[in-house]
Design a protein around this motif. Structure first.
Motif, short mmCIF file in Angstrom:
data_model
loop_
_atom_site.label_atom_id
_atom_site.label_comp_id
_atom_site.label_asym_id
_atom_site.label_seq_id
_atom_site.Cartn_x
_atom_site.Cartn_y
_atom_site.Cartn_z
N ALA A 1 -3.73 20.73 24.03
CA ALA A 1 -3.53 20.81 25.62
C ALA A 1 -1.87 20.68 25.93
O ALA A 1 -1.40 19.77 24.99
CB ALA A 1 -4.14 19.86 26.50
N PRO A 2 -1.46 21.11 26.91
CA PRO A 2 0.41 20.92 27.08
C PRO A 2 0.56 19.51 27.22
O PRO A 2 -0.28 18.98 27.93
CB PRO A 2 0.45 22.04 28.06
CG PRO A 2 -0.57 23.00 28.23
CD PRO A 2 -1.83 22.42 27.67
N PHE A 3 1.54 18.93 26.42
CA PHE A 3 1.99 17.75 26.68
C PHE A 3 3.51 17.61 27.09
O PHE A 3 4.45 17.83 26.60
CB PHE A 3 1.91 17.06 25.25
CG PHE A 3 2.46 15.41 25.62
CD1 PHE A 3 1.40 14.58 25.81
CD2 PHE A 3 3.70 15.19 25.11
CE1 PHE A 3 1.62 13.12 25.89
CE2 PHE A 3 4.02 13.76 25.06
CZ PHE A 3 3.00 12.95 25.48
N GLY A 4 3.54 17.80 28.49
CA GLY A 4 4.89 17.79 29.40
C GLY A 4 5.44 19.10 29.18
O GLY A 4 4.83 20.22 29.00
N LEU B 1 2.10 11.94 31.76
CA LEU B 1 2.15 13.59 31.20
C LEU B 1 0.71 13.85 30.85
O LEU B 1 0.30 15.32 30.96
CB LEU B 1 2.97 13.42 29.71
CG LEU B 1 4.43 13.18 29.88
CD1 LEU B 1 5.33 13.37 28.71
CD2 LEU B 1 5.17 14.42 30.76
N MET B 2 -0.17 12.96 30.69
CA MET B 2 -1.51 13.54 30.35
C MET B 2 -2.47 12.95 31.42
O MET B 2 -3.73 13.20 31.38
CB MET B 2 -2.03 12.50 28.99
CG MET B 2 -1.35 12.73 27.72
SD MET B 2 -2.24 11.78 26.38
CE MET B 2 -3.38 12.85 26.35
N VAL C 1 1.61 2.17 19.10
CA VAL C 1 1.84 0.74 18.27
C VAL C 1 1.64 -0.45 19.57
O VAL C 1 1.09 -1.51 19.04
CB VAL C 1 3.37 0.74 17.79
CG1 VAL C 1 3.56 -0.55 17.32
CG2 VAL C 1 3.41 1.52 16.64
N LEU C 2 2.18 0.13 20.86
CA LEU C 2 2.00 -1.07 21.67
C LEU C 2 1.12 -1.18 22.64
O LEU C 2 0.65 -2.00 23.40
CB LEU C 2 3.44 -1.07 22.39
CG LEU C 2 4.73 -1.19 21.90
CD1 LEU C 2 5.91 -0.76 22.68
CD2 LEU C 2 4.98 -2.57 21.25
N GLY C 3 0.39 0.14 22.43
CA GLY C 3 -0.62 0.48 23.50
C GLY C 3 -0.14 0.75 25.19
O GLY C 3 -0.94 0.34 25.94
N TRP C 4 1.23 1.04 25.21
CA TRP C 4 1.65 1.06 26.38
C TRP C 4 2.53 2.11 26.49
O TRP C 4 3.45 2.32 25.69
CB TRP C 4 2.51 -0.15 26.88
CG TRP C 4 3.45 -0.28 27.71
CD1 TRP C 4 3.08 -0.68 29.16
CD2 TRP C 4 4.73 0.28 27.71
NE1 TRP C 4 4.04 -0.68 30.10
CE2 TRP C 4 5.18 0.09 29.36
CE3 TRP C 4 5.50 0.82 26.80
CZ2 TRP C 4 6.58 0.34 29.65
CZ3 TRP C 4 6.87 1.00 27.33
CH2 TRP C 4 7.14 0.76 28.80
N SER C 5 2.51 3.15 27.45
CA SER C 5 3.48 3.99 27.83
C SER C 5 3.37 4.79 29.10
O SER C 5 2.42 5.71 29.31
CB SER C 5 3.56 5.27 26.76
OG SER C 5 4.40 6.23 27.18
N PRO C 6 3.96 4.33 30.45
CA PRO C 6 3.82 5.02 31.43
C PRO C 6 3.82 6.59 31.52
O PRO C 6 3.46 7.14 32.21
CB PRO C 6 4.98 4.11 32.25
CG PRO C 6 4.83 2.89 31.70
CD PRO C 6 5.02 3.13 30.28
N PRO D 1 -5.20 7.57 25.06
CA PRO D 1 -6.08 8.21 23.88
C PRO D 1 -6.22 7.19 22.77
O PRO D 1 -5.17 6.41 22.43
CB PRO D 1 -5.58 9.72 23.68
CG PRO D 1 -4.07 9.46 24.00
CD PRO D 1 -4.12 8.62 25.34
N ARG D 2 -7.27 7.10 21.95
CA ARG D 2 -7.35 6.26 20.82
C ARG D 2 -6.87 7.08 19.73
O ARG D 2 -6.22 6.39 18.96
CB ARG D 2 -8.81 6.12 20.73
CG ARG D 2 -9.68 5.39 21.82
CD ARG D 2 -8.81 4.18 22.65
NE ARG D 2 -8.72 2.90 21.55
CZ ARG D 2 -8.47 1.89 21.99
NH1 ARG D 2 -8.24 1.51 23.33
NH2 ARG D 2 -8.08 0.96 21.38
N THR D 3 -7.26 8.34 19.49
CA THR D 3 -6.61 9.26 18.46
C THR D 3 -6.26 10.75 19.02
O THR D 3 -6.65 11.14 20.13
CB THR D 3 -7.86 9.33 17.30
OG1 THR D 3 -8.67 10.08 17.73
CG2 THR D 3 -8.29 7.89 16.79
#
Length: 289
Positions: A144-147, A183-184, A173-178, A118-120
């Motif tokens: 929406a539930p997040f995890g 989760l999404m 910040v990094l634009g990265w998160s597996p 997501p952007r925001t």
């Protein structure tokens, strides 16, 4: 005068006729001595103040002697000052200069919208008591539930139940998160190779490992309260862990910003017993509302 021109001129003034090993040792000892000379010149400036009229000229002279020995030492090791200077600027930028917004690599900009981070968004962290009497954190992203609801999963009450905020900080910040992608349900399945190597179980485990390692580090450093600079050793370990992943293009300075951002928000959530956080990937920020 450029560095290479200076180095070649400096080498013409070498007087000693020594074997290579001896010449190298002489240059190393000379560098150490002249570095001490800079410290001595500065000591005189501190001691005498305005009365020490020659301080600037003396420091210039001592720094020049340091530069001469650097030129000689570089030559002894088959290096040139110009390349040394360029490599040093690259290293310093990686450590201290976060990647400018215009130079940021977008890892998912070419993927379908439902496979992009997501952007925001607005994230809510809410504490609840479960059927077993445990305090858990229930998180939602834009409602929406997040995890799953999280406990500390520890004998110690250390508020790791809010640790998803660290993953959200990496995403912002990094634009990265597996982890956030999982989760999404935003894994990049349209490219099976990317899905497996960048968004799969191994990448998720690496990110969770980083989160746990940094949390342990922060626990020994006042939960990063008032801390704006992280140990180089920690950042080196983190960047080494992601060396085979797309996020390896991010600088150590980017990781430092992401980690500190996550802990700034985490401390607020702990203090308030939960809260609402604004997520903005364009601004590379997480903000407690």
């Amino acid at each position: 005068m450029d560095f290479n021109t200076y180095q070649q001129a400096a080498l013409k003034t070498v007087q000693a006729s020594l074997e290579t090993e001896e010449a190298t040792m002489v240059a190393i000892l000379g560098l150490a001595g002249e570095t001490g000379g800079v410290a001595t010149a500065y000591k005189k400036q501190l001691r005498d103040g305005p009365a020490h009229q020659a301080s600037k000229a003396l420091i210039r002279e001592e720094l020049g002697d340091v530069l001469w020995y650097l030129a000689v030492l570089a030559d002894r090791f088959g290096l040139d000052l110009d390349n040394i200077a360029a490599a040093n600027l690259t290293k310093v930028a990686d450590r201290w200069r976060p990647t400018p917004a215009g130079e940021f690599v977008d890892f998912d900009g070419d993927f379908p919208p439902d496979e992009q981070l997501p952007r925001t968004g607005t994230i809510t962290f809410r504490l609840e008591t479960d059927a077993a009497g445990r305090q858990v954190s229930r998180t939602s992203f834009d409602g929406a539930p997040f995890g799953d609801p999280l406990t500390d999963a520890s004998f110690i009450d250390d508020w790791y139940r809010f640790h998803d905020v660290f993953h959200l900080a990496y995403a912002a910040v990094l634009g990265w998160s597996p982890v956030v992608r999982s989760l999404m349900k935003r894994k990049r399945r349209s490219n099976p190779a990317i899905d497996e190597a960048e968004d799969g179980g191994r990448a998720i485990a690496i990110e969770e490992g980083i989160s746990a390692m940094v949390f342990a580090y922060a626990s020994d450093h006042s939960n990063l309260e008032g801390i704006r600079t992280l140990d180089q050793g920690l950042l080196t370990t983190v960047t080494g862990m992601v060396g085979l992943l797309e996020v390896s293009v991010r600088r150590a300075a980017d990781w430092q910003k992401a980690i500190i951002t996550g802990f700034d928000v985490w401390r607020r959530l702990v203090a308030d017993g939960g809260g609402t956080v604004e997520f903005d990937r364009d601004q590379q920020s997480l903000t407690v509302r």
